[in-house]
Design an enzyme around this catalytic site. Structure first.
Site, PDB file in Angstrom:
ATOM      1  N   GLU A   6      -5.337  -7.788  -0.908  1.00 55.27           N
ATOM      2  CA  GLU A   6      -6.013  -7.447   0.361  1.00 55.27           C
ATOM      3  C   GLU A   6      -7.294  -6.720   0.033  1.00 55.27           C
ATOM      4  OE1 GLU A   6      -4.908  -5.093   3.933  1.00 55.27           O
ATOM      5  OE2 GLU A   6      -2.917  -5.877   3.544  1.00 55.27           O
ATOM      6  N   GLU A  66       0.820  -1.228   0.000  1.00 59.09           N
ATOM      7  CA  GLU A  66       0.000   0.000   0.000  1.00 59.09           C
ATOM      8  C   GLU A  66       0.849   1.273   0.000  1.00 59.09           C
ATOM      9  OE1 GLU A  66      -2.833  -0.550   3.215  1.00 59.09           O
ATOM     10  OE2 GLU A  66      -3.498  -2.457   2.390  1.00 59.09           O
TER      11      GLU A  66
END
Ligand code: BMA
Length: 380
Positions: free
Chosen positions: A296, A190
């Site tokens: 995710e 991320e």
């Protein structure tokens, strides 16, 4: 005589491995010395993932919404009848002096669960909410730090010690025949967001790329770790960050899996729009000979009882090319009592979304662990 036999055996081995190399249907991950099982996993994920979606869940065997550390248990299995195909694990806090992860999972137990999942034919992936190397805070400490851990930086040795600890962890993961268990390693995730110290605002392109490359080279070339596939996972933030996907990409020689994290896109967003983005990801992976994954995702608390078939499934099927994404991983089911809160991303028995999860599991397109072919051998 002994020497002659030795040479003959060597020649035979050489012939065999060059014959293997000539098999063009088999490709190698970025680590050219990857173990046989790791190469098999890379090829099988690519092949099976082309037409199917493997379902994964974070910390599945360690705890669930209503239980903690009980042998054999899994919220996914208790709802659907099968364990997930992919097990996500998180090693945040792994250092010389810690026995449990940032989510209180004992590292030795984690190794056992990884071995257990592997022995059943499942696949393990590890993420790392790495501590802050300068302040010793956690990964959400947004103070820039990457400059300090790159070669020449004053925290470089400390950072290498953390990588050593991880290398040691991976070499302790062995199957029944002593073979190393392949792991999908997903570090520095991320990074298109700015909530971790390796995030967008905290690093330059050069720093992030150097961090990634150093990590890969150190693990495989210095530490001799050869049971890893490397997954890159920018955050798509509900579709807002797709154009930045490659902004800090470390290069095709450093990545096996083109991942994407995205929670926002699974919440009240038109699945057709997200499906086009997943199709893009699948096509990018295909062009590069890599694997695509939604590494995710989830919606905390699953408020929509039809979430699995109404939101998740159409994201992978509305655009036919999105079917090329190999797997999806939903985040953890925090134990409600221990954490004193509701924080879960997959169904558990009795939850209003449980029936719909069963319907999702029954889709021919979706694979749980008990439907997997042998992912660790070449004889498919
Ligand atoms: C986050 C939350 C945290 C957890 C972290 C690492 O998304 O689930 O509670 O500590 O992941 O697993």
């Amino acid at each position: 005589m002994k020497y002659v036999l030795f040479v003959i055996a060597g020649l035979l081995l050489a012939c065999q491995s060059s014959a293997e190399n000539q098999d063009t249907s088999r490709s190698l991950p970025i680590d050219k010395e990857a173990t046989t099982e790791t190469v098999a996993l890379f090829n099988n994920l690519k092949k099976v993932g082309e037409t199917h979606l493997l379902y994964g869940h974070q910390d599945d065997l360690a705890y669930g919404h209503d239980w903690w550390d009980e042998p054999g248990r899994s919220d996914v299995k208790e709802v659907t009848g099968s364990y997930p195909a992919i097990y996500g694990w998180e090693i945040g806090n792994i250092r010389q002096d810690t026995e449990v992860s940032l989510d209180n999972v004992n590292f030795e137990s984690m190794k056992n669960w990884i071995r257990e999942g592997y022995e059943r034919g499942g696949i393990n992936t590890i993420s790392w909410h790495m501590n802050h190397p300068v302040t010793d805070g956690n990964s959400w400490d947004r103070t820039p730090a990457v400059y300090a851990i790159l070669p020449g930086g004053d925290q470089h040795e400390k950072f290498k010690n953390w990588l050593d600890k991880f290398a040691e962890f991976t070499q302790d993961l062995r199957g029944g025949n002593g073979e190393l268990i392949p792991i999908i390693f997903r570090p520095y995730h991320e990074h298109t967001g700015s909530w971790f110290w390796w995030g967008e605002e905290q690093t330059t392109v050069e720093e992030y790329v150097a961090l990634w490359r150093f990590t890969v080279e150190y693990l495989k070339d210095e530490k001799g770790v050869h049971n890893l596939l490397y997954a890159y996972s920018p955050d798509n933030q509900g579709g807002r960050e797709l154009s930045n996907y490659y902004k800090k990409y470390p290069g095709d020689d450093y990545v096996d899996i083109l991942g994407m994290d995205d929670y926002g896109s699974m919440k009240d967003r038109d699945p057709v729009a997200f499906s086009d983005e997943l199709a893009w990801l699948a096509n990018e992976a295909k062009k590069k000979g890599k694997i695509a994954a939604l590494s995710e995702t989830g919606v905390d608390g699953i408020p929509d009882p039809k979430w699995w078939t109404g939101q998740v499934l159409p994201a992978f099927t509305s655009n036919t090319e999105a079917r090329g994404v190999a797997y999806v991983l939903t985040w953890r089911n925090a134990n409600a009592e221990r954490e004193q809160r509701e924080h879960f991303f997959t169904s558990y028995p009795g939850h209003p979304s449980a029936e719909d999860m069963k319907a999702f599991r029954e889709e021919e397109f979706v694979l749980f662990e008990d439907e997997l072919p042998d992912m660790y051998s070449f004889d498919q």
